[in-house]
Scaffold this motif. Sequence first.
Motif, PDB file in Angstrom:
ATOM      1  N   SER A  78       0.804  -1.220   0.000  1.00  0.00           N
ATOM      2  CA  SER A  78       0.000   0.000   0.000  1.00  0.00           C
ATOM      3  C   SER A  78       0.838   1.271   0.000  1.00  0.00           C
ATOM      4  N   ARG A  79       2.115   1.171   0.302  1.00  0.00           N
ATOM      5  CA  ARG A  79       2.948   2.373   0.399  1.00  0.00           C
ATOM      6  C   ARG A  79       3.324   2.859  -1.006  1.00  0.00           C
ATOM      7  N   SER A  80       2.824   4.028  -1.362  1.00  0.00           N
ATOM      8  CA  SER A  80       3.068   4.576  -2.696  1.00  0.00           C
ATOM      9  C   SER A  80       4.546   4.899  -2.895  1.00  0.00           C
ATOM     10  N   GLU A  81       5.046   4.590  -4.083  1.00  0.00           N
ATOM     11  CA  GLU A  81       6.429   4.892  -4.463  1.00  0.00           C
ATOM     12  C   GLU A  81       6.403   5.802  -5.692  1.00  0.00           C
ATOM     13  N   ARG A  82       5.987   7.022  -5.471  1.00  0.00           N
ATOM     14  CA  ARG A  82       5.761   7.967  -6.574  1.00  0.00           C
ATOM     15  C   ARG A  82       7.089   8.382  -7.203  1.00  0.00           C
ATOM     16  N   ASP A  83       7.163   8.217  -8.494  1.00  0.00           N
ATOM     17  CA  ASP A  83       8.395   8.511  -9.212  1.00  0.00           C
ATOM     18  C   ASP A  83       8.041   9.215 -10.523  1.00  0.00           C
ATOM     19  N   ALA A  84       8.590  10.403 -10.714  1.00  0.00           N
ATOM     20  CA  ALA A  84       8.273  11.182 -11.909  1.00  0.00           C
ATOM     21  C   ALA A  84       8.731  10.466 -13.180  1.00  0.00           C
ATOM     22  N   GLY A  85       9.853   9.751 -13.104  1.00  0.00           N
ATOM     23  CA  GLY A  85      10.342   9.028 -14.273  1.00  0.00           C
ATOM     24  C   GLY A  85       9.408   7.913 -14.692  1.00  0.00           C
ATOM     25  N   ASP A  86       8.914   7.140 -13.720  1.00  0.00           N
ATOM     26  CA  ASP A  86       7.956   6.081 -14.037  1.00  0.00           C
ATOM     27  C   ASP A  86       6.688   6.668 -14.648  1.00  0.00           C
ATOM     28  N   LEU A  87       6.221   7.784 -14.088  1.00  0.00           N
ATOM     29  CA  LEU A  87       5.012   8.417 -14.622  1.00  0.00           C
ATOM     30  C   LEU A  87       5.251   8.917 -16.038  1.00  0.00           C
ATOM     31  N   ALA A  88       6.409   9.514 -16.297  1.00  0.00           N
ATOM     32  CA  ALA A  88       6.715  10.000 -17.642  1.00  0.00           C
ATOM     33  C   ALA A  88       6.722   8.856 -18.657  1.00  0.00           C
ATOM     34  N   GLU A  89       7.265   7.689 -18.258  1.00  0.00           N
ATOM     35  CA  GLU A  89       7.259   6.531 -19.156  1.00  0.00           C
ATOM     36  C   GLU A  89       5.837   6.102 -19.468  1.00  0.00           C
ATOM     37  N   ALA A  90       4.977   6.080 -18.457  1.00  0.00           N
ATOM     38  CA  ALA A  90       3.595   5.676 -18.679  1.00  0.00           C
ATOM     39  C   ALA A  90       2.863   6.677 -19.573  1.00  0.00           C
ATOM     40  N   VAL A  91       3.092   7.965 -19.352  1.00  0.00           N
ATOM     41  CA  VAL A  91       2.459   8.997 -20.182  1.00  0.00           C
ATOM     42  C   VAL A  91       2.893   8.845 -21.639  1.00  0.00           C
TER      43      VAL A  91
END
Length: 300
Positions: free
Chosen positions: A246-259
Amino acid sequence: MRAIVFETHGDPEVLHLADVPDPQAGPAQVRVRVEAAAVNGWDLTVRSAPVPGMRPPRFPVVPGLEVAGVVDQVGDAVTGVAPGDRVVGFAVGGGYAELARTSVFARVPDGLAATDAVTLPVAAEAATRVLRRLGVRAGETLLVHGASGSVGELATQLAVRRGARVIGTASPRNQDRVAALGATPTPYGAGLVERVRALAPDGVDAVLDTTGAGVLPDSIALRGGTDRIVTIADDAAADLRVEFSSRSERDAGDLAEAVAALARGDLVTTVGAVLPLADAARAHALVETGHPGGKVVLVP
């Protein structure tokens, strides 16, 4: 600015429009003029009742974890983005509003609608995190409970892209959707163990539960133990000695890849409904049915 707030816990009807002060971007944040805000299960949880173990909220509360919009204010420590850029990210201080802040975000390329981009932050983070926890590899078989949900559909696609075979459970009406993601669909419910064993005679290598629908005992039976089973939704995990992530591991790089993958068409997400911001109560009621048909999005 105008925002959706609640001033007491309760049913969706506690949500209403109000005038609240404009948020200001902190040193590591940007502020956006919101084009879309997504509704998540967590929003419903914090609205409906106090959350055990969490500090009581300071009312009024602006809910919302995900926002997409146009940057109009940039914090001193932020680089690589400027006013006028389109971004999507995790909201700081609530996203159901005309203005919102974010500190973990990614640029949104031209041609990708804000209502599509905003489906990504929470679901992509959870899907990426759990697949890493499970260590899913090419040639393995992954069972995804709830493969047509927002996290399930992304986890399914990411696992297929790794070269894994995915068996995805879903309701009868969503079998075709799961198949279109590259998975082998099967209905959930009674007889699941037998159906999965028929589809995977050599067994399943890992299990992801996104549903919290009491499927962990079946998952343990299919795995022959609790190893490589992760749930993000079932509180019975501890008693069954299954990992709860449940602990979020927010990463801008991972989000950019998904976008970028969504913009290229390498990933797909499902928008169930787009509603005006003022209809936040109706949006919550729709999500509470358990059958919203995809991510519910609010637009100011």
